[in-house]
Design a protein around this motif. Sequence first.
Motif, PDB file in Angstrom:
ATOM      1  N   ALA A 114      -3.922   7.472  -3.733  1.00  0.00           N
ATOM      2  CA  ALA A 114      -3.197   7.907  -4.715  1.00  0.00           C
ATOM      3  C   ALA A 114      -3.069   7.585  -6.034  1.00  0.00           C
ATOM      4  O   ALA A 114      -2.641   6.268  -6.176  1.00  0.00           O
ATOM      5  CB  ALA A 114      -1.701   7.610  -4.217  1.00  0.00           C
ATOM      6  N   VAL A 115      -4.108   7.811  -6.876  1.00  0.00           N
ATOM      7  CA  VAL A 115      -4.185   7.453  -8.022  1.00  0.00           C
ATOM      8  C   VAL A 115      -3.876   8.305  -9.230  1.00  0.00           C
ATOM      9  O   VAL A 115      -4.332   7.893 -10.449  1.00  0.00           O
ATOM     10  CB  VAL A 115      -5.854   6.977  -8.286  1.00  0.00           C
ATOM     11  CG1 VAL A 115      -6.439   5.955  -7.210  1.00  0.00           C
ATOM     12  CG2 VAL A 115      -6.624   8.439  -7.944  1.00  0.00           C
ATOM     13  N   ALA A 116      -3.433   9.397  -9.144  1.00  0.00           N
ATOM     14  CA  ALA A 116      -3.025  10.268 -10.247  1.00  0.00           C
ATOM     15  C   ALA A 116      -1.715   9.658 -11.008  1.00  0.00           C
ATOM     16  O   ALA A 116      -1.231   8.874 -10.428  1.00  0.00           O
ATOM     17  CB  ALA A 116      -2.593  11.591  -9.637  1.00  0.00           C
ATOM     18  N   PRO A 117      -1.606  10.144 -12.414  1.00  0.00           N
ATOM     19  CA  PRO A 117      -0.620   9.639 -12.919  1.00  0.00           C
ATOM     20  C   PRO A 117       0.857   9.620 -12.385  1.00  0.00           C
ATOM     21  O   PRO A 117       1.704   9.024 -12.577  1.00  0.00           O
ATOM     22  CB  PRO A 117      -0.493  10.581 -14.479  1.00  0.00           C
ATOM     23  CG  PRO A 117      -2.006  10.902 -14.522  1.00  0.00           C
ATOM     24  CD  PRO A 117      -2.558  11.007 -13.143  1.00  0.00           C
ATOM     25  N   ASP A 124       0.952  -0.955   0.068  1.00  0.00           N
ATOM     26  CA  ASP A 124      -0.092  -0.143   0.013  1.00  0.00           C
ATOM     27  C   ASP A 124       0.901   1.274   0.060  1.00  0.00           C
ATOM     28  O   ASP A 124       1.912   1.198   0.578  1.00  0.00           O
ATOM     29  CB  ASP A 124      -0.835  -0.092   1.227  1.00  0.00           C
ATOM     30  CG  ASP A 124      -1.686   1.063   1.421  1.00  0.00           C
ATOM     31  OD1 ASP A 124      -1.945   1.892   0.387  1.00  0.00           O
ATOM     32  OD2 ASP A 124      -2.335   1.543   2.425  1.00  0.00           O
ATOM     33  N   VAL A 125       0.632   2.180  -0.695  1.00  0.00           N
ATOM     34  CA  VAL A 125       1.296   3.464  -0.730  1.00  0.00           C
ATOM     35  C   VAL A 125       1.262   4.202   0.537  1.00  0.00           C
ATOM     36  O   VAL A 125       2.515   4.774   0.902  1.00  0.00           O
ATOM     37  CB  VAL A 125       0.816   4.352  -2.101  1.00  0.00           C
ATOM     38  CG1 VAL A 125       1.315   5.870  -1.927  1.00  0.00           C
ATOM     39  CG2 VAL A 125       0.840   3.782  -3.304  1.00  0.00           C
ATOM     40  N   LEU A 165      -1.645  -0.758  -8.914  1.00  0.00           N
ATOM     41  CA  LEU A 165      -3.200  -1.051  -8.724  1.00  0.00           C
ATOM     42  C   LEU A 165      -3.958  -0.124  -8.452  1.00  0.00           C
ATOM     43  O   LEU A 165      -3.449   0.404  -7.428  1.00  0.00           O
ATOM     44  CB  LEU A 165      -3.256  -2.408  -8.087  1.00  0.00           C
ATOM     45  CG  LEU A 165      -3.411  -3.700  -8.753  1.00  0.00           C
ATOM     46  CD1 LEU A 165      -3.306  -4.774  -7.717  1.00  0.00           C
ATOM     47  CD2 LEU A 165      -4.417  -3.830 -10.035  1.00  0.00           C
ATOM     48  N   THR A 166      -5.007   0.475  -8.952  1.00  0.00           N
ATOM     49  CA  THR A 166      -5.873   1.353  -8.073  1.00  0.00           C
ATOM     50  C   THR A 166      -7.014   0.431  -7.730  1.00  0.00           C
ATOM     51  O   THR A 166      -7.706  -0.527  -8.170  1.00  0.00           O
ATOM     52  CB  THR A 166      -6.459   2.296  -9.058  1.00  0.00           C
ATOM     53  OG1 THR A 166      -5.404   2.995  -9.945  1.00  0.00           O
ATOM     54  CG2 THR A 166      -7.424   3.140  -8.336  1.00  0.00           C
ATOM     55  N   VAL A 167      -7.258   0.462  -6.160  1.00  0.00           N
ATOM     56  CA  VAL A 167      -8.258  -0.357  -5.771  1.00  0.00           C
ATOM     57  C   VAL A 167      -9.513   0.679  -5.397  1.00  0.00           C
ATOM     58  O   VAL A 167      -9.141   2.053  -5.021  1.00  0.00           O
ATOM     59  CB  VAL A 167      -7.614  -1.102  -4.405  1.00  0.00           C
ATOM     60  CG1 VAL A 167      -6.672  -2.074  -4.770  1.00  0.00           C
ATOM     61  CG2 VAL A 167      -7.118  -0.115  -3.389  1.00  0.00           C
ATOM     62  N   GLY A 169       5.768   5.297  -8.258  1.00  0.00           N
ATOM     63  CA  GLY A 169       5.731   3.920  -7.867  1.00  0.00           C
ATOM     64  C   GLY A 169       6.812   3.133  -8.855  1.00  0.00           C
ATOM     65  O   GLY A 169       7.598   2.476  -8.414  1.00  0.00           O
ATOM     66  N   LEU A 170       6.634   3.244 -10.571  1.00  0.00           N
ATOM     67  CA  LEU A 170       7.513   2.562 -11.045  1.00  0.00           C
ATOM     68  C   LEU A 170       9.199   3.233 -10.819  1.00  0.00           C
ATOM     69  O   LEU A 170       9.831   2.357 -11.133  1.00  0.00           O
ATOM     70  CB  LEU A 170       7.076   2.990 -12.606  1.00  0.00           C
ATOM     71  CG  LEU A 170       5.627   2.336 -12.948  1.00  0.00           C
ATOM     72  CD1 LEU A 170       5.228   2.790 -14.336  1.00  0.00           C
ATOM     73  CD2 LEU A 170       5.711   0.770 -12.824  1.00  0.00           C
TER      74      LEU A 170
END
Length: 541
Positions: free
Chosen positions: A98-101, A65-66, A116-118, A107-108
Amino acid sequence: MDGNANRTRTTVLIVDDVPASRYALGAVLRRAGHRVVPVASASEALVELDVRLRAGSLPDVALIDVGLPDMSGFELCRLLKAQPPMSTLPVVHFSAAAVAPADRCEGLESGGEAYLTVPAEPEEIRAVVRAAVRAARTRSGAETLVRRLTLLSGIIVTVQAARNLTELADASAEGAARLTGGPAVVFVLGPDGELYYSTSKGRSAFAVPDSHAQEAVVRLIGQISKGRTGVFRTVVPAHLWPMGFFRPGVRDDARLVLTLTQDGRAPVCFATPLRIPRPGEPDDAELVGRLAQATALAAEPLLMYQVERHVALTLQHSFLPQPHRLPDLAGVDVVVRYVPASRQTEIGGDFYAALRTDDGVLTAVGDVVGHSLEAATVMVEMRHALRAHCVEESDPAVLADRLDRMLQRYHPEVTATVCLVHVDPATGRTRIANAGHIPPLIVRDSGNAEYAKAAGPLLGLGLGLPRQPPVELFLDPTDRLLMVTDGLIETRGVDLAVSMEELRTAAAEAPPGVSALCDTLLERFGGAPDDDIAMLALRLG
């Protein structure tokens, strides 16, 4: 349920501080056949990974998890990727917030393999986990292959450096053991049926149990390799394979990898106990096959050298008179010694001669420069030429000149050293001609020893200079004259003058008698020589 995941039984570490989220992700993955290890924080994850690392059972993938309470999931990922033992662990970040580009990019960039976006569909979660594990295993397999190919390259270099067939078998067996992680035995079967073999060092000392076992191995290798080309692999059941090759007193099924030298005459066989690799383990048969090919290529010149050496030694032993077959040399007591170089070295052209002349006795000790069958052949020619010429001529300088001209005419690329001594037994008058050789050592009864001051250029140089008249001296009845080749005292890295002085001192201290002198010096200097040794000692008698 995902059948593929069930077969591989991957272990997934879930790092999430929200119990409901941990449970939901865990349930999806357990239904897909994965083992799940849930933890609530980054610190718990580090402790869990450390315990598993010590046990040798890291998870196959980590879902992180972020937004963890003690550090961000990105920071945890960077920390893991910075530690070599854990750097290969694939990481999938997930977050509901945290789902923004920019979050996906971070993360990468932190080292994660996916994001993953949950909440997410179960199929997506399972697919992302499978893809991360598959990519990590592919990368790990490629890295393992590179390491093993690098290891194979180093082993082949060692194999190619072998100086004889025994060293070749030793290097190959040890290399095969390093490739397979188990015991290995290597056999090289010469064209004459002689068997060279060795075992890896990681087990008890290997020895063929008896002659019947050796014959069985030779027969088996011959039968399997008959009519074969290239690399051939087979399995020999335990009841057909002699006992004790891999484990003392135990029969094992043997996996054989065989190949032939390019001329097809000498089989090379690698034998390892049969072991079925576990899922995911690399099959080492291909690498062992490549090592077998490299061993066969390295064996070819060594086998040719064995034949050449046998021929050369036969020449040397045939044409050098044995001590009990020396001619009757009235008035002079002569003893000779000849010690061929060890098997690890090349063939030399050392020789000695003791011949009657009309006015006394002619002795010679020489060395054809070089190490080959040609050197041994030229040595034989020189002995015959000397024997023929001394029928009508006894002057050592004249004989040296004739040998010189013979080499220049028939062997212009060959040089040689020789020391010729003519002794008149009635008067003790001694004439010495030396062509680039160690001069004779005169050992007095008083306990002193000194080298005769006789020197001159090597034979075969083609300098066109006349040879100096022979050096003359007189031997007393108690004096001993010693002639040697440099194989007795020459040591790599040691100045020859130093070695000559050591020889002079040892000779002065030797007990009386010509045989005792030779034996004492051989015991002192002649152990496992790197070059042939020829010795001749004489005394008026």
